[in-house]
Design an enzyme around this catalytic site. Structure first.
Site, PDB file in Angstrom:
ATOM      1  N   LYS A 169       3.740  -7.887   5.436  1.00 17.38           N
ATOM      2  CA  LYS A 169       3.907  -7.736   3.987  1.00 17.38           C
ATOM      3  C   LYS A 169       4.088  -9.128   3.403  1.00 17.38           C
ATOM      4  O   LYS A 169       5.121  -9.779   3.614  1.00 17.38           O
ATOM      5  CB  LYS A 169       5.129  -6.873   3.678  1.00 17.38           C
ATOM      6  CG  LYS A 169       5.322  -6.634   2.190  1.00 17.38           C
ATOM      7  CD  LYS A 169       6.509  -5.726   1.942  1.00 17.38           C
ATOM      8  CE  LYS A 169       6.557  -5.232   0.515  1.00 17.38           C
ATOM      9  NZ  LYS A 169       6.581  -6.288  -0.490  1.00 17.38           N
ATOM     10  N   ARG A 224      -0.439  -8.939  -5.986  1.00 11.97           N
ATOM     11  CA  ARG A 224      -1.459  -7.972  -5.601  1.00 11.97           C
ATOM     12  C   ARG A 224      -2.670  -8.146  -6.516  1.00 11.97           C
ATOM     13  O   ARG A 224      -2.523  -8.204  -7.736  1.00 11.97           O
ATOM     14  CB  ARG A 224      -0.893  -6.572  -5.763  1.00 11.97           C
ATOM     15  CG  ARG A 224      -1.776  -5.474  -5.231  1.00 11.97           C
ATOM     16  CD  ARG A 224      -0.986  -4.171  -5.281  1.00 11.97           C
ATOM     17  NE  ARG A 224      -1.662  -3.116  -4.604  1.00 11.97           N
ATOM     18  CZ  ARG A 224      -1.049  -2.027  -4.139  1.00 11.97           C
ATOM     19  NH1 ARG A 224       0.249  -1.881  -4.298  1.00 11.97           N
ATOM     20  NH2 ARG A 224      -1.728  -1.075  -3.540  1.00 11.97           N
TER      21      ARG A 224
HETATM   22  P1  AMP Z   1       7.110  -3.927  -3.470  1.00 14.55           P
HETATM   23  O1  AMP Z   1       6.584  -4.872  -4.518  1.00 14.55           O
HETATM   24  O2  AMP Z   1       8.343  -4.405  -2.797  1.00 14.55           O
HETATM   25  O3  AMP Z   1       7.196  -2.501  -3.974  1.00 14.55           O
HETATM   26  O4  AMP Z   1       5.999  -3.881  -2.296  1.00 14.55           O
HETATM   27  C1  AMP Z   1       4.679  -3.478  -2.503  1.00 14.55           C
HETATM   28  C2  AMP Z   1       3.790  -4.680  -2.682  1.00 14.55           C
HETATM   29  O5  AMP Z   1       3.649  -5.405  -1.465  1.00 14.55           O
HETATM   30  C3  AMP Z   1       2.360  -4.348  -3.036  1.00 14.55           C
HETATM   31  O6  AMP Z   1       2.217  -4.082  -4.397  1.00 14.55           O
HETATM   32  C4  AMP Z   1       1.589  -5.587  -2.593  1.00 14.55           C
HETATM   33  O7  AMP Z   1       1.559  -6.517  -3.665  1.00 14.55           O
HETATM   34  C5  AMP Z   1       2.471  -6.206  -1.533  1.00 14.55           C
HETATM   35  N1  AMP Z   1       1.861  -6.279  -0.190  1.00 14.55           N
HETATM   36  C6  AMP Z   1       1.955  -7.337   0.625  1.00 14.55           C
HETATM   37  N2  AMP Z   1       1.344  -7.115   1.786  1.00 14.55           N
HETATM   38  C7  AMP Z   1       0.828  -5.865   1.739  1.00 14.55           C
HETATM   39  C8  AMP Z   1       0.083  -5.054   2.648  1.00 14.55           C
HETATM   40  N3  AMP Z   1      -0.218  -5.474   3.865  1.00 14.55           N
HETATM   41  N4  AMP Z   1      -0.262  -3.802   2.222  1.00 14.55           N
HETATM   42  C9  AMP Z   1       0.064  -3.355   0.995  1.00 14.55           C
HETATM   43  N5  AMP Z   1       0.771  -4.083   0.097  1.00 14.55           N
HETATM   44  C10 AMP Z   1       1.154  -5.324   0.459  1.00 14.55           C
END
Ligand code: AMP
Length: 588
Positions: free
Chosen positions: A252, A257
C-alpha cells in the site's frame, strides 16, 4: 419550468434536518420537473452545472456578485457590502436588497429554471478580458426578473454556497421513488452512477426509460469510474479470519490515487474524487503509453513522489506541489514520481469490472512493460498470517504505509467499500493501532498564542447509514503554528450560519463548518462519552464514543471526501478490539 418551484423547494429543505422530509421535498420537485430538464435540476441540487470530471467551475467572485446585486436592486455597492458583512451570505444579501428595491423593472419575465441554468453555464464558460463585465451583466439580468426568494438561491448556486444538507445518496433515493416508485431501486441507480459518475445523466435516463434504461450504462473511456474502497483491519490475524486461506497482498503506497484513461493518443487522469487532474501530471501523459502494449485502457495507479537519488518513496504531501496551474514543468522535474499500477477496469472495448481480481491482475501484467517510471505494485499470494507479516515488514522497509489485501475471486465493486479489499496499515505509535480520518465540523476560538485563530477543532466520524457526521472529540494538540494559520485560512471559508443538518453533535462550538475537511488523528484510547454522538447507543444506551488524548498527525487528507472519513462502525470495532485486548491482558 418555473424557477420558483426550485426556490420554494430549497426554502423548505433549508427549514428541515430530517432526511425523510428532505427526500420527500426532492421527490415532489422531481415529479413536477419536465423530463428534458431533469439533468439540469439534478446538477443544480448538487450545487454544480456539470459532473465534476468536466471541471466546469462557476467562478463568480464575491465583488462581482455584489456589484450585480447593487445594479439590479438600485442600492449602492456599499449598502450591499454592509448587508453581506452583517450576515455573511450573499444569497441573503440579494434577497434583502431586492425586497428593499427602489427601482422597478417594467417588463418582468417569469424566470425559468432552464434560463437560470443556461445563464450560469454561459457564465462558467466565459473567459478573457471582458468576461468580468459580461458575468456581471448576466447575473444582474437574472436578478432583474427574480423575486427576492429566487434571487437568494440564484446567488447561492452561483457562489457555490448552496448547502441543502444532502448527499448524492438522498438524491438517488428521491429519483428512485419519483421515477420507479420504490426506494429499493436506488441500488440500480447507484450502479449506473458508479460507472458514469454523472448523476444528471442517470436521472435523465431513468426519467425517460425507467429501470430498463439503466442497462445502457457501461464503463466507457474518459468517463471516470467511482473507485472501489477498502475496509481496514488491525492485524494480519484479523485479515486471515476475514479472507480465508489464500489471498493477494500488495504494497500500500502512500501517494495519490490516479485513474488513467488512455485511448489512441489521448490520456486523461482522474483523482480519487473524480476530478480531472491531467494537468498535474504531464509526465504521466507523456510517458504512460511507453509502458503499455495496448491502445484503449482504463487503469488505476498510485502516483508516488520519490527521491531521485535513492529511488526511495517519499510521503504523499510531496505531491501537493503538483496542484498548481503554472510552472508545472519546473515542479515535475523538482518533484519526480513513479506510477505504480494496481488495477485495470477496461481493455480494448471490454468492461473488466466483473472479471475477478486474479484475471484483472493477470491482464495488467500481460500488457505492462515496466520501466523506471511505470511499475506494477508489488504483489504476492499469501496463505498464512506469517506470510502477511513478512510481506508487511518488507513493505514498510521499502517506505510503504502498509498492505492492501485482496480477495482473489472478487470483482471490482465500483463506488463500494467492502471486505473484498482490506487495508492493513503499519503499527502507529499510538495505542489505538491505527489513525482515524475525521471530518472537521466546528471550532473554538483560540486563546493566548492562538488568539485570532482556531484553538481547538471539533471532529466527527461519518455514519454511512444515516448519512450524518457525528462528533467524536475536540482536538487541540499536534498543531504547529503553520498548521494553525493554514487551518484558519482553509476553514474560515467553510463557516456556516447554522449547523449543517447532517451534523449531529452534543457539543456546541464557537463556529460551525460545512463538513468538508478531513484530517488525520491518532489517539490513546476510545472511551464511552455522555457528550459525543459517534455510534450513540451502539455500545451502551445513552452513550456515544469519544477519543482520549487525540492528536493531529500533521496530515490534511484533502484527497478524501467527507464521506470517505472513518465511520462510526469502524470506531465501534476499534472500541471492541481494544476491550478484548484489555480483557485478554487482565485474564493473564
Ligand atoms: P485509505 O486512503 O487509507 O482509505 O486507503 C486506500 C487508498 O490506498 C486508495 O485510495 C489508494 O490511493 C491507496 N493505495 C495504495 N496502494 C494501493 C493498492 N495496492 N491497491 C489499492 N489502493 C492502494
Amino acid at each position: 419550468m418555473q424557477f420558483s418551484l426550485i426556490s420554494d423547494t430549497f426554502e423548505k429543505m433549508e427549514a428541515t434536518t430530517k432526511r425523510l422530509e428532505l427526500t420527500q421535498h426532492l421527490v415532489d420537485l422531481f415529479k413536477a420537473t419536465p423530463r428534458e430538464s431533469i439533468s439540469k435540476i439534478v446538477y443544480l441540487i448538487q450545487g454544480k452545472l456539470r459532473p465534476d470530471f468536466e471541471g466546469i467551475e462557476l467562478g463568480v467572485a464575491e465583488k462581482l456578485a455584489i456589484r450585480a446585486i447593487a445594479k439590479s436592486s438600485g442600492s449602492s455597492v456599499k449598502k450591499i457590502q454592509d448587508i453581506f458583512v452583517e450576515d455573511g451570505d450573499l444569497g441573503h444579501a440579494a434577497s434583502k436588497a431586492l425586497e428593499q428595491k427602489t427601482q422597478t423593472t417594467f417588463i418582468k419575465q417569469q424566470i425559468t429554471a432552464e434560463r437560470v441554468y443556461d445563464t450560469l453555464l454561459k457564465i462558467a464558460k466565459l473567459e478573457g478580458a471582458r468576461s468580468q463585465d459580461m458575468k456581471m451583466k448576466y447575473i444582474s439580468s437574472l436578478l432583474n426578473d427574480a423575486t427576492p426568494q429566487e434571487a437568494k438561491f440564484i446567488l447561492k448556486i452561483a457562489m457555490g454556497t448552496l448547502r441543502l444538507g444532502i448527499a448524492d445518496n438522498t438524491v438517488m433515493d428521491a429519483l428512485a421513488i419519483a421515477y420507479t416508485g420504490s426506494r429499493t431501486n436506488r441500488e440500480k441507480l447507484e450502479a449506473a452512477y458508479n460507472v458514469s459518475s454523472d448523476l444528471g445523466r442517470v436521472a435523465e435516463i431513468v426519467a425517460e426509460k425507467n429501470l430498463d434504461g439503466l442497462k445502457e450504462f457501461h464503463v466507457s473511456l474518459f468517463s471516470p469510474i467511482r473507485p472501489m474502497l477498502a475496509e481496514r483491519v488491525k492485524s494480519a490475524k484479523e485479515a486471515e479470519e476475514k479472507l480465508g486461506k489464500e489471498f493477494a497482498a500488495e504494497y500500500k503506497l502512500d501517494g495519490e490515487r490516479v485513474q488513467i484513461h488512455l485511448g489512441g493518443d489521448k490520456v486523461v487522469l482522474f483523482s480519487r474524487r473524480l476530478e480531472n487532474i491531467t494537468s498535474h501530471y504531464p509526465d504521466i501523459v507523456e510517458n504512460i503509453t511507453k509502458a503499455l502494449k495496448t491502445e484503449e485502457i482504463i487503469l488505476e495507479a498510485e502516483a508516488v513522489a520519490i527521491n531521485e537519488n535513492t529511488g526511495e518513496f517519499l510521503p504523499f504531501q510531496e505531491l501537493m506541489h503538483r496542484r498548481r496551474k503554472y510552472n508545472i514543468d519546473r515542479i515535475v522535474s523538482q518533484y519526480p514520481i513513479t506510477v505504480n499500477l494496481f488495477d485495470i477496469m477496461y481493455l480494448n472495448g471490454k468492461d473488466l469490472l466483473n472479471s475477478t481480481y486474479e484475471e484483472r491482475r493477470k491482464k495488467l501484467e500481460d500488457i505492462t512493460v515496466e520501466n523506471e517510471f511505470v511499475k506494477l505494485v508489488p504483489k504476492i499470494i499469501v496463505r498464512s498470517e506469517n506470510e502477511v507479516e513478512d510481506f508487511l515488514e518488507n513493505g514498510i522497509n521499502a517506505g510503504c504505509e502498509g498492505l492492501m489485501l485482496k480477495v482473489l475471486d472478487a470483482p471490482y465493486r465500483a463506488g463500494a467499500r467492502g471486505s473484498n479489499w482490506l487495508k492493513l496499515k503499519r503499527e502507529y505509535r499510538n495505542e489505538l493501532g491505527d489513525s482515524l480520518d475525521l471530518v472537521v465540523i466546528g471550532a473554538f476560538f483560540g486563546k493566548g498564542r492562538r488568539t485570532g485563530r482556531y484553538g481547538t477543532l471539533l471532529l466527527s466520524t461519518y455514519n454511512q447509514e444515516k448519512d450524518t457526521f457525528e462528533s467524536i472529540c475536540k482536538v487541540g494538540t499536534g498543531f504547529t503554528d503553520e498548521n494553525l494559520d493554514q487551518f484558519y485560512q482553509i476553514l474560515s471559508s467553510k463557516v456556516t450560519l447554522k449547523k449543517n443538518p447532517r451534523i449531529e453533535s452534543g457539543m456546541e462550538p464557537d463556529v460551525w463548518f460545512e463538513p468538508e475537511l478531513v484530517i488525520e488523528i491518532v489517539a490513546s484510547e476510545i472511551t464511552l462519552s455522555p457528550v459525543h454522538t459517534c455510534a450513540k447507543d451502539s455500545v451502551r444506551k445513552g452513550s456515544g464514543l469519544a477519543l482520549r488524548f487525540p492528536k493531529f498527525t500533521g496530515k490534511i487528507r484533502d484527497e478524501k471526501a467527507p464521506e470517505d472519513a472513518s465511520t462510526d462502525q469502524e470506531v465501534v470495532t476499534l472500541y471492541k478490539n481494544q476491550k478484548k485486548v484489555t480483557q485478554d491482558v487482565s485474564e493473564v
